[in-house]
Design a protein around this motif. Structure first.
Motif, PDB file in Angstrom:
ATOM      1  N   ASN A  47      89.632  48.147 -18.977  1.00  0.00           N
ATOM      2  CA  ASN A  47      88.311  47.563 -18.763  1.00  0.00           C
ATOM      3  C   ASN A  47      87.993  46.435 -19.732  1.00  0.00           C
ATOM      4  O   ASN A  47      86.867  45.969 -19.778  1.00  0.00           O
ATOM      5  CB  ASN A  47      87.228  48.646 -18.864  1.00  0.00           C
ATOM      6  CG  ASN A  47      87.108  49.429 -17.582  1.00  0.00           C
ATOM      7  OD1 ASN A  47      87.261  48.882 -16.494  1.00  0.00           O
ATOM      8  ND2 ASN A  47      86.867  50.709 -17.699  1.00  0.00           N
ATOM      9  N   GLN A 105      77.704  36.933 -17.363  1.00  0.00           N
ATOM     10  CA  GLN A 105      77.160  38.278 -17.169  1.00  0.00           C
ATOM     11  C   GLN A 105      77.381  39.132 -18.415  1.00  0.00           C
ATOM     12  O   GLN A 105      78.116  38.752 -19.314  1.00  0.00           O
ATOM     13  CB  GLN A 105      77.738  38.971 -15.921  1.00  0.00           C
ATOM     14  CG  GLN A 105      79.160  39.441 -16.046  1.00  0.00           C
ATOM     15  CD  GLN A 105      80.140  38.538 -15.343  1.00  0.00           C
ATOM     16  OE1 GLN A 105      79.865  37.374 -15.145  1.00  0.00           O
ATOM     17  NE2 GLN A 105      81.279  39.052 -14.987  1.00  0.00           N
ATOM     18  N   ASP A 106      76.767  40.287 -18.432  1.00  0.00           N
ATOM     19  CA  ASP A 106      76.837  41.209 -19.563  1.00  0.00           C
ATOM     20  C   ASP A 106      78.245  41.779 -19.685  1.00  0.00           C
ATOM     21  O   ASP A 106      78.814  42.268 -18.719  1.00  0.00           O
ATOM     22  CB  ASP A 106      75.819  42.337 -19.355  1.00  0.00           C
ATOM     23  CG  ASP A 106      75.758  43.284 -20.539  1.00  0.00           C
ATOM     24  OD1 ASP A 106      76.162  42.882 -21.636  1.00  0.00           O
ATOM     25  OD2 ASP A 106      75.286  44.416 -20.347  1.00  0.00           O
ATOM     26  N   VAL A 129      85.003  46.775 -12.778  1.00  0.00           N
ATOM     27  CA  VAL A 129      84.681  46.754 -11.339  1.00  0.00           C
ATOM     28  C   VAL A 129      83.297  46.157 -11.116  1.00  0.00           C
ATOM     29  O   VAL A 129      83.104  45.310 -10.241  1.00  0.00           O
ATOM     30  CB  VAL A 129      84.780  48.182 -10.750  1.00  0.00           C
ATOM     31  CG1 VAL A 129      84.315  48.211  -9.319  1.00  0.00           C
ATOM     32  CG2 VAL A 129      86.194  48.714 -10.869  1.00  0.00           C
ATOM     33  N   GLU A 130      82.331  46.567 -11.932  1.00  0.00           N
ATOM     34  CA  GLU A 130      80.965  46.042 -11.791  1.00  0.00           C
ATOM     35  C   GLU A 130      80.918  44.559 -12.141  1.00  0.00           C
ATOM     36  O   GLU A 130      80.230  43.775 -11.483  1.00  0.00           O
ATOM     37  CB  GLU A 130      80.008  46.834 -12.686  1.00  0.00           C
ATOM     38  CG  GLU A 130      79.844  48.272 -12.262  1.00  0.00           C
ATOM     39  CD  GLU A 130      79.126  49.107 -13.316  1.00  0.00           C
ATOM     40  OE1 GLU A 130      79.047  48.666 -14.486  1.00  0.00           O
ATOM     41  OE2 GLU A 130      78.661  50.201 -12.968  1.00  0.00           O
ATOM     42  N   ALA A 131      81.642  44.161 -13.189  1.00  0.00           N
ATOM     43  CA  ALA A 131      81.651  42.760 -13.598  1.00  0.00           C
ATOM     44  C   ALA A 131      82.289  41.885 -12.532  1.00  0.00           C
ATOM     45  O   ALA A 131      81.836  40.764 -12.297  1.00  0.00           O
ATOM     46  CB  ALA A 131      82.382  42.615 -14.926  1.00  0.00           C
ATOM     47  N   LYS A 132      83.337  42.378 -11.867  1.00  0.00           N
ATOM     48  CA  LYS A 132      83.981  41.597 -10.809  1.00  0.00           C
ATOM     49  C   LYS A 132      83.040  41.397  -9.628  1.00  0.00           C
ATOM     50  O   LYS A 132      83.104  40.370  -8.945  1.00  0.00           O
ATOM     51  CB  LYS A 132      85.274  42.280 -10.344  1.00  0.00           C
ATOM     52  CG  LYS A 132      86.435  42.049 -11.265  1.00  0.00           C
ATOM     53  CD  LYS A 132      87.709  42.643 -10.704  1.00  0.00           C
ATOM     54  CE  LYS A 132      88.906  42.318 -11.556  1.00  0.00           C
ATOM     55  NZ  LYS A 132      90.141  42.853 -11.000  1.00  0.00           N
ATOM     56  N   LYS A 133      82.168  42.367  -9.378  1.00  0.00           N
ATOM     57  CA  LYS A 133      81.199  42.211  -8.295  1.00  0.00           C
ATOM     58  C   LYS A 133      80.199  41.105  -8.601  1.00  0.00           C
ATOM     59  O   LYS A 133      79.713  40.438  -7.695  1.00  0.00           O
ATOM     60  CB  LYS A 133      80.462  43.526  -8.068  1.00  0.00           C
ATOM     61  CG  LYS A 133      81.307  44.599  -7.418  1.00  0.00           C
ATOM     62  CD  LYS A 133      80.517  45.883  -7.246  1.00  0.00           C
ATOM     63  CE  LYS A 133      81.404  46.987  -6.674  1.00  0.00           C
ATOM     64  NZ  LYS A 133      80.704  48.274  -6.600  1.00  0.00           N
ATOM     65  N   LEU A 134      79.913  40.901  -9.891  1.00  0.00           N
ATOM     66  CA  LEU A 134      78.923  39.892 -10.280  1.00  0.00           C
ATOM     67  C   LEU A 134      79.518  38.492 -10.411  1.00  0.00           C
ATOM     68  O   LEU A 134      78.787  37.516 -10.450  1.00  0.00           O
ATOM     69  CB  LEU A 134      78.267  40.294 -11.603  1.00  0.00           C
ATOM     70  CG  LEU A 134      77.433  41.576 -11.555  1.00  0.00           C
ATOM     71  CD1 LEU A 134      76.930  41.918 -12.948  1.00  0.00           C
ATOM     72  CD2 LEU A 134      76.271  41.435 -10.581  1.00  0.00           C
ATOM     73  N   LEU A 142      79.398  45.893 -18.956  1.00  0.00           N
ATOM     74  CA  LEU A 142      79.655  46.505 -17.650  1.00  0.00           C
ATOM     75  C   LEU A 142      81.118  46.893 -17.527  1.00  0.00           C
ATOM     76  O   LEU A 142      81.974  46.366 -18.226  1.00  0.00           O
ATOM     77  CB  LEU A 142      79.292  45.523 -16.537  1.00  0.00           C
ATOM     78  CG  LEU A 142      77.850  45.039 -16.492  1.00  0.00           C
ATOM     79  CD1 LEU A 142      77.699  43.940 -15.469  1.00  0.00           C
ATOM     80  CD2 LEU A 142      76.899  46.182 -16.211  1.00  0.00           C
ATOM     81  N   SER A 143      81.414  47.800 -16.591  1.00  0.00           N
ATOM     82  CA  SER A 143      82.819  48.118 -16.321  1.00  0.00           C
ATOM     83  C   SER A 143      83.440  46.927 -15.600  1.00  0.00           C
ATOM     84  O   SER A 143      82.739  46.059 -15.066  1.00  0.00           O
ATOM     85  CB  SER A 143      82.937  49.378 -15.479  1.00  0.00           C
ATOM     86  OG  SER A 143      82.520  49.124 -14.149  1.00  0.00           O
TER      87      SER A 143
END
Length: 140
Positions: A56, A64-65, A71-76, A68-69
């Motif tokens: 991670n 972005q922050d 997976v979450e960061a890739k979504k953003l 985040l994990s």
């Protein structure tokens, strides 16, 4: 109909079946090595680098922050996932090393199985050759 027969002959050749078995076993072996890297090797390495999941680790590229994990960061948005890359690279190195060792072992086994080349017959001593020539001359 001839094309189907030709395909059947091709598919039933030993090399094609061996290749299929190799691909299936290789895929399963890849999963074992992936589990070894993800579950056994990378957690202690991740602990050395801050106690987080090493896969991670990333650098956000769009502000972005970073908490985040992955997976979450890739979504953003776009991320530079160097931890995931390092994990996959280590996975590849381990897999390549194990396959190299297997091929090396197979080559050693093949050398043992192959009969040694017959040693060339020693040269006949000169006096024996001379005696044979005398014998052949006397017979004539």
């Amino acid at each position: 109909m001839a094309m189907m027969q030709e395909f059947k002959e091709f598919a039933m050749k030993g090399n094609v079946v061996d290749l299929a078995v190799g691909v299936i076993i290789g895929g399963a072996f890849g999963k074992i090595v992936d589990s070894l890297v993800q579950d056994i090797i990378m957690p202690p390495i991740g602990k050395l680098f801050g106690g987080l999941d090493f896969a991670n680790y990333y650098l956000p590229l769009n502000g972005q922050d970073a908490a985040l994990s992955l997976v979450e960061a890739k979504k953003l948005g776009a991320v530079f996932a160097y931890g995931n890359f390092a994990t996959i690279l280590l996975n590849f190195v381990i897999l390549a090393f194990i396959i190299f060792q297997m091929v090396r072992l197979m080559n050693k086994a093949r050398k043992v199985e192959e009969p040694a080349a017959a040693a060339p017959a020693p040269a006949t001593p000169e006096d024996i050759v001379l005696l044979r020539e005398i014998r052949d001359s006397l017979k004539k």
